[in-house]
Design a protein around this motif. Structure first.
Motif, PDB file in Angstrom:
ATOM      1  N   ASP A 187      11.148  -1.295   9.402  1.00  0.00           N
ATOM      2  CA  ASP A 187      10.084  -2.103   9.221  1.00  0.00           C
ATOM      3  C   ASP A 187       9.082  -1.455  10.411  1.00  0.00           C
ATOM      4  N   GLY A 188       7.963  -0.908   9.934  1.00  0.00           N
ATOM      5  CA  GLY A 188       6.967  -0.665  10.943  1.00  0.00           C
ATOM      6  C   GLY A 188       6.760   0.926  10.853  1.00  0.00           C
ATOM      7  N   VAL A 189       7.815   1.619  10.437  1.00  0.00           N
ATOM      8  CA  VAL A 189       7.709   3.003  10.398  1.00  0.00           C
ATOM      9  C   VAL A 189       7.234   3.711   9.025  1.00  0.00           C
ATOM     10  N   GLU A 190       6.690   4.528   9.041  1.00  0.00           N
ATOM     11  CA  GLU A 190       6.157   5.032   7.853  1.00  0.00           C
ATOM     12  C   GLU A 190       6.135   6.666   7.923  1.00  0.00           C
ATOM     13  N   ILE A 191       6.885   7.192   6.766  1.00  0.00           N
ATOM     14  CA  ILE A 191       7.552   8.509   6.869  1.00  0.00           C
ATOM     15  C   ILE A 191       6.515   9.580   5.855  1.00  0.00           C
ATOM     16  N   VAL A 192       5.975  10.438   6.136  1.00  0.00           N
ATOM     17  CA  VAL A 192       5.078  11.391   5.109  1.00  0.00           C
ATOM     18  C   VAL A 192       5.853  12.688   5.523  1.00  0.00           C
ATOM     19  N   GLU A 193       5.629  13.608   4.449  1.00  0.00           N
ATOM     20  CA  GLU A 193       5.877  14.871   4.584  1.00  0.00           C
ATOM     21  C   GLU A 193       4.807  15.631   5.448  1.00  0.00           C
ATOM     22  N   TRP A 194       5.199  16.437   6.274  1.00  0.00           N
ATOM     23  CA  TRP A 194       4.170  17.424   6.941  1.00  0.00           C
ATOM     24  C   TRP A 194       4.465  18.956   6.594  1.00  0.00           C
ATOM     25  N   LYS A 195       3.456  19.246   5.923  1.00  0.00           N
ATOM     26  CA  LYS A 195       3.755  20.654   5.273  1.00  0.00           C
ATOM     27  C   LYS A 195       3.142  21.695   6.566  1.00  0.00           C
ATOM     28  N   PRO A 196       4.395  22.585   6.848  1.00  0.00           N
ATOM     29  CA  PRO A 196       3.786  23.624   7.691  1.00  0.00           C
ATOM     30  C   PRO A 196       2.306  24.242   7.375  1.00  0.00           C
ATOM     31  N   TRP A 197       1.545  24.791   8.278  1.00  0.00           N
ATOM     32  CA  TRP A 197       0.587  25.409   7.769  1.00  0.00           C
ATOM     33  C   TRP A 197       0.121  26.737   8.481  1.00  0.00           C
ATOM     34  N   LYS A 198       0.042  27.675   7.854  1.00  0.00           N
ATOM     35  CA  LYS A 198      -0.135  29.089   8.446  1.00  0.00           C
ATOM     36  C   LYS A 198       0.911  29.517   9.735  1.00  0.00           C
ATOM     37  N   HIS A 199       2.126  29.115   9.523  1.00  0.00           N
ATOM     38  CA  HIS A 199       2.759  29.485  10.849  1.00  0.00           C
ATOM     39  C   HIS A 199       2.918  30.921  11.261  1.00  0.00           C
ATOM     40  N   ASP A 200       2.903  31.829  10.047  1.00  0.00           N
ATOM     41  CA  ASP A 200       2.733  33.299  10.343  1.00  0.00           C
ATOM     42  C   ASP A 200       1.560  33.487  11.065  1.00  0.00           C
ATOM     43  N   LEU A 201       0.379  33.338  10.778  1.00  0.00           N
ATOM     44  CA  LEU A 201      -0.775  33.426  11.240  1.00  0.00           C
ATOM     45  C   LEU A 201      -0.512  32.726  12.809  1.00  0.00           C
ATOM     46  N   ALA A 202      -0.206  31.690  13.011  1.00  0.00           N
ATOM     47  CA  ALA A 202      -0.031  31.375  14.239  1.00  0.00           C
ATOM     48  C   ALA A 202       0.674  31.969  15.192  1.00  0.00           C
ATOM     49  N   TRP A 203       1.669  32.514  14.754  1.00  0.00           N
ATOM     50  CA  TRP A 203       2.652  33.727  15.587  1.00  0.00           C
ATOM     51  C   TRP A 203       1.794  35.084  15.903  1.00  0.00           C
ATOM     52  N   GLU A 204       0.969  35.327  14.790  1.00  0.00           N
ATOM     53  CA  GLU A 204       0.253  36.345  15.173  1.00  0.00           C
ATOM     54  C   GLU A 204      -0.507  36.454  16.220  1.00  0.00           C
ATOM     55  N   ILE A 205      -1.305  35.207  16.299  1.00  0.00           N
ATOM     56  CA  ILE A 205      -2.185  34.994  17.113  1.00  0.00           C
ATOM     57  C   ILE A 205      -1.429  34.732  18.596  1.00  0.00           C
ATOM     58  N   ILE A 206      -0.716  34.016  18.646  1.00  0.00           N
ATOM     59  CA  ILE A 206       0.027  33.768  19.837  1.00  0.00           C
ATOM     60  C   ILE A 206       0.743  35.096  20.311  1.00  0.00           C
ATOM     61  N   ALA A 207       1.439  35.837  19.540  1.00  0.00           N
ATOM     62  CA  ALA A 207       2.200  36.972  20.208  1.00  0.00           C
ATOM     63  C   ALA A 207       0.991  38.006  20.501  1.00  0.00           C
ATOM     64  N   SER A 208      -0.144  38.002  19.874  1.00  0.00           N
ATOM     65  CA  SER A 208      -0.937  39.228  20.009  1.00  0.00           C
ATOM     66  C   SER A 208      -1.723  38.555  21.502  1.00  0.00           C
ATOM     67  N   LEU A 209      -1.639  37.453  21.714  1.00  0.00           N
ATOM     68  CA  LEU A 209      -2.284  36.982  23.081  1.00  0.00           C
ATOM     69  C   LEU A 209      -1.255  36.640  24.601  1.00  0.00           C
ATOM     70  N   TYR A 210      -0.168  36.980  23.947  1.00  0.00           N
ATOM     71  CA  TYR A 210       1.093  36.960  25.029  1.00  0.00           C
ATOM     72  C   TYR A 210       0.597  38.094  26.032  1.00  0.00           C
ATOM     73  N   PHE A 211       0.658  39.294  25.544  1.00  0.00           N
ATOM     74  CA  PHE A 211       0.529  40.606  26.411  1.00  0.00           C
ATOM     75  C   PHE A 211      -0.564  41.382  25.870  1.00  0.00           C
ATOM     76  N   CYS A 212      -1.550  40.956  26.532  1.00  0.00           N
ATOM     77  CA  CYS A 212      -2.736  41.782  26.278  1.00  0.00           C
ATOM     78  C   CYS A 212      -3.023  42.873  26.997  1.00  0.00           C
ATOM     79  N   ASP A 213      -2.318  43.107  27.934  1.00  0.00           N
ATOM     80  CA  ASP A 213      -2.201  44.427  28.502  1.00  0.00           C
ATOM     81  C   ASP A 213      -0.977  45.399  28.188  1.00  0.00           C
ATOM     82  N   ALA A 214      -0.418  45.126  26.773  1.00  0.00           N
ATOM     83  CA  ALA A 214       0.628  45.776  26.399  1.00  0.00           C
ATOM     84  C   ALA A 214       1.915  45.751  27.059  1.00  0.00           C
TER      85      ALA A 214
END
Lengths: 553, 553
Positions: free
Chosen positions: B348-375
């Motif tokens: 009692d007191g806990v409510e659970i809802v579904e959380w849909k992942p949102w554009k995780h591939d885009l997220a990886w593209e952005i962060i992986a691009s930013l990791y090594f900007c000097d190649a």
């Protein structure tokens, strides 16, 4: 709205069209904005008083926090207040060339809505209920042109309001005037090929400062009481200081900057900030409180997660509960500072120590290197696309700036490391209890000049160090008016030995008569994140010694 | 200290010398660290219990917050606690290869000092009084080697402690063990040419995770109860999850990172963070409180200006004052999550809802691009300088990563703009009251996997998305242990249709028997800056359903 495409036309035609549009928006104000004398005196700050009604003068010279109170209680309508500011802003344009457009139709529609809201709900819409707020042009308002000072960008219509605009709107603001900015946004003055130069209302041969110089001149003329500027090296404080009003550069990421129009969007080596500019210190505080009370970090995640923190005092108290303020003062030779310090020294509770500038040349080298890491490629493209000429101060800060280079990613990392080291070193100095003659605890704030002198003649603002220093450190810094230049008192110092070439340049600019009546301002600075403290410290100072010492308008 | 210059020697010699040094530091522990069987079983987590005294087992299996309490009241000495951890850490090295060195001499000297301090002052030195804390090798301790996993960097002695080390020291910590990290620090496992691979104590053919995998394995073996890791894409949470302990990736700039040894110092596109790893949730909280209570922002100005905020609850209360927790759950097919959710659903007191992942591939593209900007130029230089070979996961994340490019400054600005837009879009989703089946207010936290499954076999951790997602968003994320793999229950799902190539790769890694006994962990995530909330939410969950469901050691 400037509707024609800029593609096929000369840059001169585009500028003419932009000015025509601006003039039409002023001509649409009712009752009509009075004409001004064709032969303007050097000091035009008093002219609006001769051309407006007593009621209009009273409204436009009331502090914004008082206006909001009057409108929120129904004592005065937003429609009347907005009309008064539209008319005085129109005059300010004719006197100082500070506007890109007025928005009479949408502003009066909004004012009428707010007046209805109050009547129907018997309470104000928000903490800025009904208040006319002026906005620097590159901060987008939906559907309006957003050229950022570049001819080639004319015709770019903002798809939506910047987020700061949304927050002010929700707080009850009325947007009625948009103000000038320089080509590139990177001058400490305000001139562009679109609108020419914005001049100082107290002395038209001097600069309004910049880059938020349209705001400075408009506020200086009392054509606005609260405006929105931006600052990456002094652009809120320089025009506030030059025009005798208040301007706060907050710590970065306190106010949202999402949705802005500018070059180099995405660069975060030196973070640009939004800052309130106002005819009163209360206006600055009201702005910060109204925006931060809406928890902008939940929508713009770069924002810091705390409201305007004013529950308890930021100043220390002595054993008897009396507030104490320890002030470090820099540039003890500055007459503005000496006048303030002399008065502060008489206050029980204030302790004054000397604050020695620390490696300001290094600070400039770091920040000037970080400003244009692409060698100014985006500015160059935006200028050259229309064929418009480079303004002298654009050339100064980009083409003639020895620290502007095309940087490799790794260069930027090293410069960022230098920036962080400089910040850490400066923090160490601040922590040091023996930072001046008087030991015994760190200072609360630093009191220092805001510019090398009063407002400079046009195209002469070539020393950024007094303001950019605090951008590099990311310290909150507040410009405020102290007095006006009096040539009978503020003599040229005979036999002065300039400290270096930059000092010599600035020293030689000073001729007492040319500066008569120009506002003299100072800057109060606190540590990073202590925005509330810098405002409270100035409130304390004003309560004890009064400020400014002369009437500004 | 590894004193020889690396110039004239082969990389193999340098590695051998580093290992010899490590072994000598272990051999210096008194009483001597017991030998372990030469024919080790796959699960070595129980072996220390067979080789240590009951008293030592009791000490090393006590939660850190309880140990501090016992030491602060003089019930037990830091010397005894430190000795016990030195011996168990020595065993952990022999079982999992998790150390770069032990520090018996300086640790016992420090412990004795703290014991004296308590006796003389009748109060503890600070909130971590006497506690042995283990540290990932690239976080500098003055005078000790700091190679960051590169052979060519061996012999670089740290001129001073990293600032986080200073703060822990001032709080009363005892530094006694330094732990392994992978070549480049950019694997979600831990293998280098200096020390080889660090393995999982529960199944030696599986990885310890990484890059703070030395910490993970050491904590998993209970050779430490509180350690310091770093995380830029999952490096605290992956090893915590794989080894069945707690690991917090705080919001960036909450804990100081000044003085670190790594490549790309000065890059702030994706900010690396320090994070506590512990055998208890209380240890994580104690660490945060002890460091932030010292106001690190006054010395390292990049740090956020607030302490650990725990005065009032971060959870909402219903009308009767009962705390409520709304949880979004991602990857509903995950068995670890389903087990936890089934128990949570009864509260009692806990409510659970579904959380849909949102554009995780885009997220990886952005962060992986930013990791090594000097190649990856700095990593390449550091690897190639010694002639050491590239480890498979170094090649994977740099040479084989399609998002690693030599970026122009303007590319980085555009990527930063994308990062900010992604963050704003995600904030919008979080603000949306209809984020799942159940509408009615934003979720408090997200419950999700920490890695694609239990610990992977060596060199197979090639999907970062479960952890790097929260680095891109800069959300605080907490890995915590739930249960262990039981091959009789955790069957291969027949007829499973992988969603994509990455999913197929991870799915095909799973063979129940190979994973027997491996820890199953989950991750709890809150919004940016809500570090306190994520900890409080897990406390709430633990109070209500107990966790982990099986004994880890």
């Amino acid at each position: 709205m400037i509707s024609h495409s800029s593609r096929q036309r000369s840059w001169q035609d585009i500028a003419k069209q932009a000015q025509k549009h601006r003039d039409e928006t002023i001509a649409a104000v009712q009752p009509p904005v009075p004409d001004v004398p064709s032969d303007l005196p050097l000091n035009v700050s008093g002219i609006p008083k001769a051309l407006l009604s007593e009621r209009e003068i009273e409204i436009t010279e009331t502090a914004p926090e008082d206006l909001v109170e009057l409108m929120s209680t129904g004592t005065i309508t937003s429609t009347e207040v907005t009309t008064a500011f539209l008319r005085r802003a129109g005059l300010a344009q004719k006197l100082t060339n500070c506007l890109t457009e007025l928005l009479p139709t949408r502003a009066l529609l909004r004012a009428a809505e707010l007046d209805s809201y109050l009547r129907e709900n018997d309470r104000p819409l928000g903490p800025l209920h009904g208040l006319p707020i002026s906005v620097k042009e590159h901060i987008p308002l939906a559907g309006l042109d957003c050229n950022g000072g570049f001819i080639s960008w004319v015709g770019r219509l903002a798809p939506r309001d910047a987020y700061i605009i949304t927050l002010l709107w929700r707080a009850g603001a009325v947007f009625y005037a948009r103000t000038t900015q320089p080509q590139t946004l990177m001058h400490l003055e305000t001139s562009s090929n679109l609108y020419g130069a914005t001049v100082n209302p107290f002395q038209r041969e001097l600069s309004s400062g910049g880059s938020s110089g349209g705001e400075g001149a408009l506020l200086g003329c009392r054509g606005s009481c609260l405006g929105v500027g931006t600052d990456i090296g002094g652009s809120v404080r320089s025009p506030a200081g030059n025009c005798g009003v208040y301007g706060l550069r907050p710590t970065s990421y306190r106010l949202p900057i999402g949705g802005f129009t500018a070059t180099m969007i995405g660069q975060e080596h030196v973070v640009p900030v939004v800052g309130p500019m106002s005819t009163s210190l209360g206006g600055v505080k009201m702005f910060m409180r109204a925006v931060l009370g809406q928890k902008p970090w939940l929508v713009e995640p770069s924002c810091l997660p705390f409201e305007w923190r004013e529950g308890k005092s930021w100043l220390k108290e002595d054993g008897e509960g009396k507030k104490r303020l320890k002030i470090g003062t820099a540039s003890a030779g500055d007459e503005g500072i000496e006048g303030v310090v002399a008065k502060l020294a008489t206050i029980d509770g204030v302790e004054i120590v000397e604050w020695k500038p620390w490696k300001h040349d290094l600070a400039w080298e770091i920040i000037a290197s970080l400003y244009f890491c692409d060698a100014g490629a985006e500015e160059t493209a935006a200028i050259d696309a229309s064929g418009e000429p480079w303004r002298p101060l654009s050339s100064f800060i980009i083409k003639e700036n020895p620290f502007v280079k095309n940087r490799m990613i790794s260069d930027v990392w090293r410069l960022t490391e230098m920036r962080e080291q400089y910040r850490a070193d400066y923090a160490k100095i601040w922590n040091d209890t023996a930072c001046g003659a008087n030991a015994g605890g760190a200072v609360d704030v630093i009191l220092c000049p805001v510019t090398p002198g009063a407002a400079p003649p046009l195209d002469c603002a070539r020393y950024w160090g007094y303001t950019s220093q605090w951008n590099l450190l990311d310290y909150p810094a507040l410009a405020f008016p102290v007095t006006k230049v009096d040539p009978e008192i503020d003599l040229v110092e005979e036999g002065y030995e300039p400290r270096n070439e930059k000092d010599k340049y600035n020293y030689e600019l000073y001729e007492p008569e040319k500066y008569r009546g120009a506002p003299v301002s100072l800057q109060l600075v606190a540590r990073r994140y202590e925005d509330e403290k810098v405002v409270e410290a100035l409130e304390y100072i004003q309560q004890h010694i009064g400020l400014p010492f002369v009437k500004m308008i």
